[in-house]
Motif scaffolding. Structure first.
Motif, PDB file in Angstrom:
ATOM      1  N   LEU A  20      18.583  18.622 -20.419  1.00 48.17           N
ATOM      2  CA  LEU A  20      18.352  19.827 -21.216  1.00 48.17           C
ATOM      3  C   LEU A  20      17.093  20.577 -20.790  1.00 48.17           C
ATOM      4  CD1 LEU A  20      19.061  21.606 -23.613  1.00 48.17           C
ATOM      5  CD2 LEU A  20      18.011  19.901 -25.117  1.00 48.17           C
ATOM      6  N   ARG A  23      17.620  22.314 -17.568  1.00 47.81           N
ATOM      7  CA  ARG A  23      18.506  23.469 -17.721  1.00 47.81           C
ATOM      8  C   ARG A  23      17.731  24.661 -18.299  1.00 47.81           C
ATOM      9  NH1 ARG A  23      21.893  22.344 -21.832  1.00 47.81           N
ATOM     10  NH2 ARG A  23      22.542  20.515 -20.683  1.00 47.81           N
ATOM     11  N   TYR A  27      16.942  28.383 -16.695  1.00 51.28           N
ATOM     12  CA  TYR A  27      17.225  29.668 -17.359  1.00 51.28           C
ATOM     13  C   TYR A  27      15.957  30.513 -17.452  1.00 51.28           C
ATOM     14  CZ  TYR A  27      22.135  28.980 -18.515  1.00 51.28           C
ATOM     15  OH  TYR A  27      23.502  28.831 -18.436  1.00 51.28           O
ATOM     16  N   TYR A  34      19.244  37.376 -14.228  1.00 54.50           N
ATOM     17  CA  TYR A  34      20.472  36.875 -14.874  1.00 54.50           C
ATOM     18  C   TYR A  34      21.563  37.951 -14.979  1.00 54.50           C
ATOM     19  CZ  TYR A  34      23.523  35.153 -18.600  1.00 54.50           C
ATOM     20  OH  TYR A  34      24.623  34.793 -19.346  1.00 54.50           O
ATOM     21  N   TYR A  43      31.362  38.243 -15.209  1.00 57.84           N
ATOM     22  CA  TYR A  43      31.199  37.414 -16.410  1.00 57.84           C
ATOM     23  C   TYR A  43      31.710  38.157 -17.640  1.00 57.84           C
ATOM     24  CZ  TYR A  43      28.328  34.777 -19.832  1.00 57.84           C
ATOM     25  OH  TYR A  43      27.858  34.040 -20.878  1.00 57.84           O
ATOM     26  N   ALA A  70      22.386  30.771 -28.536  1.00 59.79           N
ATOM     27  CA  ALA A  70      22.196  30.765 -27.084  1.00 59.79           C
ATOM     28  C   ALA A  70      22.389  32.190 -26.572  1.00 59.79           C
ATOM     29  CB  ALA A  70      23.114  29.757 -26.397  1.00 59.79           C
ATOM     30  N   CYS A  71      21.633  33.097 -27.157  1.00 56.27           N
ATOM     31  CA  CYS A  71      21.838  34.547 -26.969  1.00 56.27           C
ATOM     32  C   CYS A  71      21.460  35.039 -25.580  1.00 56.27           C
ATOM     33  CB  CYS A  71      21.053  35.327 -28.020  1.00 56.27           C
ATOM     34  SG  CYS A  71      19.249  35.124 -27.901  1.00 56.27           S
ATOM     35  N   GLY A  72      20.711  34.219 -24.818  1.00 61.36           N
ATOM     36  CA  GLY A  72      20.326  34.653 -23.477  1.00 61.36           C
ATOM     37  C   GLY A  72      19.550  35.961 -23.520  1.00 61.36           C
ATOM     38  N   ASP A  92      17.715  31.078 -28.888  1.00 64.71           N
ATOM     39  CA  ASP A  92      17.926  30.542 -27.547  1.00 64.71           C
ATOM     40  C   ASP A  92      16.823  29.514 -27.288  1.00 64.71           C
ATOM     41  OD1 ASP A  92      19.696  31.608 -24.949  1.00 64.71           O
ATOM     42  OD2 ASP A  92      17.864  30.526 -24.391  1.00 64.71           O
ATOM     43  N   GLY A  93      17.114  28.591 -26.383  1.00 65.60           N
ATOM     44  CA  GLY A  93      16.124  27.565 -26.065  1.00 65.60           C
ATOM     45  C   GLY A  93      15.160  27.992 -24.971  1.00 65.60           C
ATOM     46  N   SER A  94      15.452  29.099 -24.289  1.00 62.22           N
ATOM     47  CA  SER A  94      14.615  29.527 -23.159  1.00 62.22           C
ATOM     48  C   SER A  94      13.735  30.710 -23.573  1.00 62.22           C
ATOM     49  CB  SER A  94      15.516  29.933 -21.981  1.00 62.22           C
ATOM     50  OG  SER A  94      14.870  30.878 -21.151  1.00 62.22           O
ATOM     51  N   CYS A 113      15.072  28.181 -30.383  1.00 67.17           N
ATOM     52  CA  CYS A 113      15.677  27.035 -31.067  1.00 67.17           C
ATOM     53  C   CYS A 113      16.478  26.262 -30.024  1.00 67.17           C
ATOM     54  CB  CYS A 113      16.588  27.532 -32.195  1.00 67.17           C
ATOM     55  SG  CYS A 113      17.594  26.219 -32.927  1.00 67.17           S
ATOM     56  N   LEU A 115      19.211  23.789 -29.359  1.00 63.47           N
ATOM     57  CA  LEU A 115      20.370  23.173 -30.025  1.00 63.47           C
ATOM     58  C   LEU A 115      20.423  21.695 -29.696  1.00 63.47           C
ATOM     59  CD1 LEU A 115      23.306  25.587 -29.279  1.00 63.47           C
ATOM     60  CD2 LEU A 115      22.267  25.090 -31.485  1.00 63.47           C
ATOM     61  N   TYR A 141      28.021  19.095 -21.272  1.00 58.97           N
ATOM     62  CA  TYR A 141      27.250  20.016 -22.125  1.00 58.97           C
ATOM     63  C   TYR A 141      28.142  20.616 -23.204  1.00 58.97           C
ATOM     64  CZ  TYR A 141      24.362  23.910 -23.565  1.00 58.97           C
ATOM     65  OH  TYR A 141      23.647  24.804 -24.324  1.00 58.97           O
TER      66      TYR A 141
HETATM   67  C1  LIG Z   1      25.168  31.242 -19.766  1.00 60.01           C
HETATM   68  S1  LIG Z   1      23.792  31.738 -20.752  1.00 60.01           S
HETATM   69  C2  LIG Z   1      24.640  32.715 -21.991  1.00 60.01           C
HETATM   70  C3  LIG Z   1      23.736  33.726 -22.613  1.00 60.01           C
HETATM   71  C4  LIG Z   1      24.467  34.777 -23.430  1.00 60.01           C
HETATM   72  N1  LIG Z   1      25.158  34.194 -24.558  1.00 60.01           N
HETATM   73  C5  LIG Z   1      25.419  35.546 -22.539  1.00 60.01           C
HETATM   74  O1  LIG Z   1      26.638  35.460 -22.759  1.00 60.01           O
HETATM   75  O2  LIG Z   1      24.950  36.214 -21.617  1.00 60.01           O
HETATM   76  C6  LIG Z   1      23.430  30.250 -21.662  1.00 60.01           C
HETATM   77  C7  LIG Z   1      22.215  30.373 -22.566  1.00 60.01           C
HETATM   78  O3  LIG Z   1      22.131  29.190 -23.343  1.00 60.01           O
HETATM   79  C8  LIG Z   1      20.789  28.793 -23.458  1.00 60.01           C
HETATM   80  N2  LIG Z   1      20.804  27.352 -23.730  1.00 60.01           N
HETATM   81  C9  LIG Z   1      21.292  26.382 -22.947  1.00 60.01           C
HETATM   82  N3  LIG Z   1      21.192  25.191 -23.572  1.00 60.01           N
HETATM   83  C10 LIG Z   1      20.625  25.436 -24.785  1.00 60.01           C
HETATM   84  C11 LIG Z   1      20.255  24.633 -25.893  1.00 60.01           C
HETATM   85  N4  LIG Z   1      20.469  23.305 -25.919  1.00 60.01           N
HETATM   86  N5  LIG Z   1      19.673  25.228 -26.963  1.00 60.01           N
HETATM   87  C12 LIG Z   1      19.470  26.557 -26.972  1.00 60.01           C
HETATM   88  N6  LIG Z   1      19.794  27.379 -25.960  1.00 60.01           N
HETATM   89  C13 LIG Z   1      20.371  26.820 -24.879  1.00 60.01           C
HETATM   90  C14 LIG Z   1      20.157  29.178 -22.144  1.00 60.01           C
HETATM   91  O4  LIG Z   1      18.750  29.333 -22.253  1.00 60.01           O
HETATM   92  C15 LIG Z   1      20.887  30.491 -21.840  1.00 60.01           C
HETATM   93  O5  LIG Z   1      20.171  31.596 -22.319  1.00 60.01           O
END
Ligand SMILES: C[S@@+](CC[C@H](N)C(=O)[O-])C[C@H]1O[C@@H](n2cnc3c(N)ncnc32)[C@H](O)[C@@H]1O
Length: 203
Positions: A20, A23, A27, A34, A43, A70-72, A92-94, A113, A115, A141
């Protein structure tokens, strides 16, 4: 659009698994490029998530509370905003991805946050959306995310509205990733609705 060698490397690194914290570190490093890279991947997750939400929420959506998990960088928020949703919260975690999401100005609240490690913020009422890939390299995952979602449901906090499998999620970057030679990988959209009071049945 051609996928550059650099983009292919960045995508492969994130798809490559790892723990995690690794990952989230990837990100963080990917945040600036991105959107450019995922556009080259064709995408479709943000569009699909917003379409699912719009169909799950038939009333005028301006006041509907929405938690983008996980709003990115905020791609889902952009799609939702186009469809009239205005009350958007994101986690989001990043930190790097969140910084980009903040710069869109589309979220009323954004919070870091992770997850699986921290509880989700729980706004009263509304929906949450979450998307992930369902190709082989993401199986572990995806199972972890589903365990988190099932936990939320088990606590009576959220109720599943849909978990929709989608075939052409994004372009595959290798033959191994491609679903049955289509050149694309698959994914899944999860929509949950917040229970106003715990949804657990008694007994
Ligand atoms: C593929 S991106 C998708 C972002 C956005 N939802 C989009 O569709 O563009 C995945 C996102 O999940 C976040 N992420 C991955 N694992 C996570 C976790 N355990 N907790 C929170 N965020 C997480 C990453 O930081 C990243 O921003």
């Amino acid at each position: 659009m051609q996928l550059s060698a650099g983009a292919r490397e960045r995508v492969a690194a994130v798809h490559g698994g790892g723990g995690l914290s690794e990952r989230l570190r990837l990100y963080d490093g990917w945040a600036a490029l991105y959107e450019q890279d995922v556009a080259a991947l064709e995408y479709r997750a943000p569009h699909l998530a917003a379409a699912s939400l719009a169909s799950a929420f038939p009333a005028p959506p301006a006041g509907a509370r929405l938690l983008d998990v996980a709003c990115g960088t905020g791609l889902v928020a952009r799609e939702l905003h186009r469809r009239g949703f205005r009350c958007l919260h994101g986690v989001d975690g990043s930190a790097g991805m969140l910084e980009r999401a903040r710069s869109t100005g589309l979220y009323q609240q954004l919070r870091r946050c992770v997850l699986g490690q921290e509880p989700l913020p729980a706004p009263a009422g509304g929906f949450l959306c979450l998307t992930t890939r369902s190709n082989p390299s993401n199986r572990r995952y995806k199972a972890e995310l589903e365990a988190v979602l099932e936990g939320l449901e088990g606590q009576g906090a959220w109720q599943k509205v849909l978990a929709q499998e989608v075939e052409c999620w994004e372009r595959a970057t290798s033959d191994e990733e491609s679903t049955q030679g289509t050149g694309y990988i698959s994914g899944v959209v999860y929509i949950y609705q917040k229970c106003p009071v715990p949804c657990l049945e008694e007994g």
